[in-house]
Scaffold this active site. Structure first.
Site, PDB file in Angstrom:
ATOM      1  N   HIS A  81       0.827  -1.206   0.000  1.00 44.96           N
ATOM      2  CA  HIS A  81       0.000   0.000   0.000  1.00 44.96           C
ATOM      3  C   HIS A  81       0.864   1.260   0.000  1.00 44.96           C
ATOM      4  O   HIS A  81       0.523   2.262  -0.636  1.00 44.96           O
ATOM      5  CB  HIS A  81      -0.937   0.002   1.205  1.00 44.96           C
ATOM      6  CG  HIS A  81      -1.816  -1.202   1.283  1.00 44.96           C
ATOM      7  ND1 HIS A  81      -2.473  -1.578   2.428  1.00 44.96           N
ATOM      8  CD2 HIS A  81      -2.148  -2.129   0.350  1.00 44.96           C
ATOM      9  CE1 HIS A  81      -3.166  -2.674   2.206  1.00 44.96           C
ATOM     10  NE2 HIS A  81      -2.976  -3.037   0.945  1.00 44.96           N
ATOM     11  N   HIS A 231      -9.263  -2.688  -5.086  1.00 43.69           N
ATOM     12  CA  HIS A 231      -8.083  -2.882  -4.246  1.00 43.69           C
ATOM     13  C   HIS A 231      -7.058  -3.780  -4.937  1.00 43.69           C
ATOM     14  O   HIS A 231      -5.845  -3.610  -4.734  1.00 43.69           O
ATOM     15  CB  HIS A 231      -8.461  -3.491  -2.891  1.00 43.69           C
ATOM     16  CG  HIS A 231      -7.306  -3.576  -1.952  1.00 43.69           C
ATOM     17  ND1 HIS A 231      -6.848  -2.503  -1.233  1.00 43.69           N
ATOM     18  CD2 HIS A 231      -6.456  -4.607  -1.670  1.00 43.69           C
ATOM     19  CE1 HIS A 231      -5.788  -2.862  -0.524  1.00 43.69           C
ATOM     20  NE2 HIS A 231      -5.523  -4.137  -0.773  1.00 43.69           N
ATOM     21  N   ASP A 235      -3.133  -2.937  -5.253  1.00 44.53           N
ATOM     22  CA  ASP A 235      -2.036  -3.856  -4.947  1.00 44.53           C
ATOM     23  C   ASP A 235      -1.100  -4.012  -6.138  1.00 44.53           C
ATOM     24  O   ASP A 235       0.128  -4.040  -5.989  1.00 44.53           O
ATOM     25  CB  ASP A 235      -2.592  -5.234  -4.564  1.00 44.53           C
ATOM     26  CG  ASP A 235      -3.059  -5.305  -3.119  1.00 44.53           C
ATOM     27  OD1 ASP A 235      -2.720  -4.406  -2.324  1.00 44.53           O
ATOM     28  OD2 ASP A 235      -3.761  -6.273  -2.785  1.00 44.53           O
ATOM     29  N   HIS A 261      -0.577 -11.076  -5.265  1.00 46.21           N
ATOM     30  CA  HIS A 261       0.801 -10.603  -5.085  1.00 46.21           C
ATOM     31  C   HIS A 261       1.832 -11.541  -5.705  1.00 46.21           C
ATOM     32  O   HIS A 261       2.809 -11.092  -6.303  1.00 46.21           O
ATOM     33  CB  HIS A 261       1.109 -10.436  -3.595  1.00 46.21           C
ATOM     34  CG  HIS A 261       0.351  -9.342  -2.931  1.00 46.21           C
ATOM     35  ND1 HIS A 261       0.379  -8.029  -3.389  1.00 46.21           N
ATOM     36  CD2 HIS A 261      -0.448  -9.333  -1.835  1.00 46.21           C
ATOM     37  CE1 HIS A 261      -0.368  -7.278  -2.602  1.00 46.21           C
ATOM     38  NE2 HIS A 261      -0.884  -8.042  -1.659  1.00 46.21           N
TER      39      HIS A 261
END
Length: 278
Positions: A81, A231, A235, A261
């Site tokens: 973030h 979101h 990311d 991720h």
């Protein structure tokens, strides 16, 4: 080179360990985002070469400092973030001092970081544009991530979760929804929370910093439609910025389906060597 005009001091609890982390961010002219941990003089750069783990969050480490057991002594968790905020503000030169080995979660998005940067003032401009010399892609079953050269940046992120609002849904980036992406909070399935907490993770989860996915909706009111998908784009911004180039300076078409991720950073490792200045 882009940095901040004055120091930033802030603090907040971490998401994984729920420890108070004090943060000092200093302007820098070094052209790197450097992390210093626990009052140590040891620093390491926030880049893909220093990736340690993508389990639950993005963790970076100093590859030069191993423990006697072969692990790495200096690690910083939940970098995504913060790095996303740097990417959005196009900041590429900072010295960041953390009192703990995990960034504060704040509200679960990049909103607070972006506001802190803007309040401190952003010094410099980075108008360099990049594209890729050839397509970069990851394909594995239902998961895919493709980056293609283009004349402008476009991003489409698709998810397919076991949730009534998030089955076969997608969001595309545009100038009108960038603020909604900045403000999009982290999320997870509410039914899994106790399991993760028993394993020592997610100790700092609250109704304010995490959107819990429930069978019949959410644990909190969404800030915008499809906030969890937005979101994922946030990311991705942070993860790809580990290449040293903000995605907002890329002239590429980015298409992602059911990734996270681990995939973002795996693609970033390849992308780093494929980026060329326009």
């Amino acid at each position: 080179m882009v940095t901040i005009k004055k120091e930033i001091r802030t603090s907040g609890n971490s998401l994984m360990k729920n420890k108070l982390c004090e943060v000092l961010i200093k302007p820098s002219r070094g052209g790197k985002i450097r992390l210093f941990l626990n009052d140590s003089d040891v620093c390491f750069e926030a880049n893909i070469d220093n990736l340690y783990s993508t389990e639950h969050c993005v963790t970076l480490c100093s590859k030069e400092h191993r423990t006697l057991l072969g692990d790495y002594k200096y690690k910083a968790m939940l970098c995504e973030h913060f790095m996303a905020a740097c990417a959005i503000c196009k900041i590429d030169s900072l010295d960041v001092y953390l009192s703990e080995s995990e960034f504060p979660i704040f509200d679960g998005s990049s909103k607070v970081w972006v506001e802190l940067f803007k309040t401190a003032g952003i010094d410099g401009v980075n108008n360099k544009l990049y594209t890729v010399s050839e397509p970069v892609y990851y394909l594995n079953g239902k998961t895919s991530m493709v980056i293609l050269p283009d004349k402008e940046l476009s991003v489409t992120y698709a998810v397919n979760y076991n949730h009534p609002d998030l089955t076969n849904r997608w969001v595309s980036l545009n100038l009108k929804n960038l603020q909604e992406i900045i403000e999009a909070r982290t999320f997870g399935f509410y039914k899994d929370l106790k399991k993760y907490q028993m394993l020592g993770f997610a100790q700092g989860v609250t109704l304010e910093n995490t959107v819990g996915l429930k069978d019949d909706g959410y644990t909190t009111e969404l800030r915008s439609e499809l906030e969890p998908v937005k979101h994922k784009i946030l990311d991705m911004f942070g993860d790809l910025y580990l290449t040293g180039v903000s995605p907002l300076n890329m002239r590429t078409k980015i298409l992602i389906k059911e990734a996270g991720h681990a995939v973002h950073t795996q693609v970033a490792k390849v992308l780093k060597s494929k980026l060329i200045e326009m």
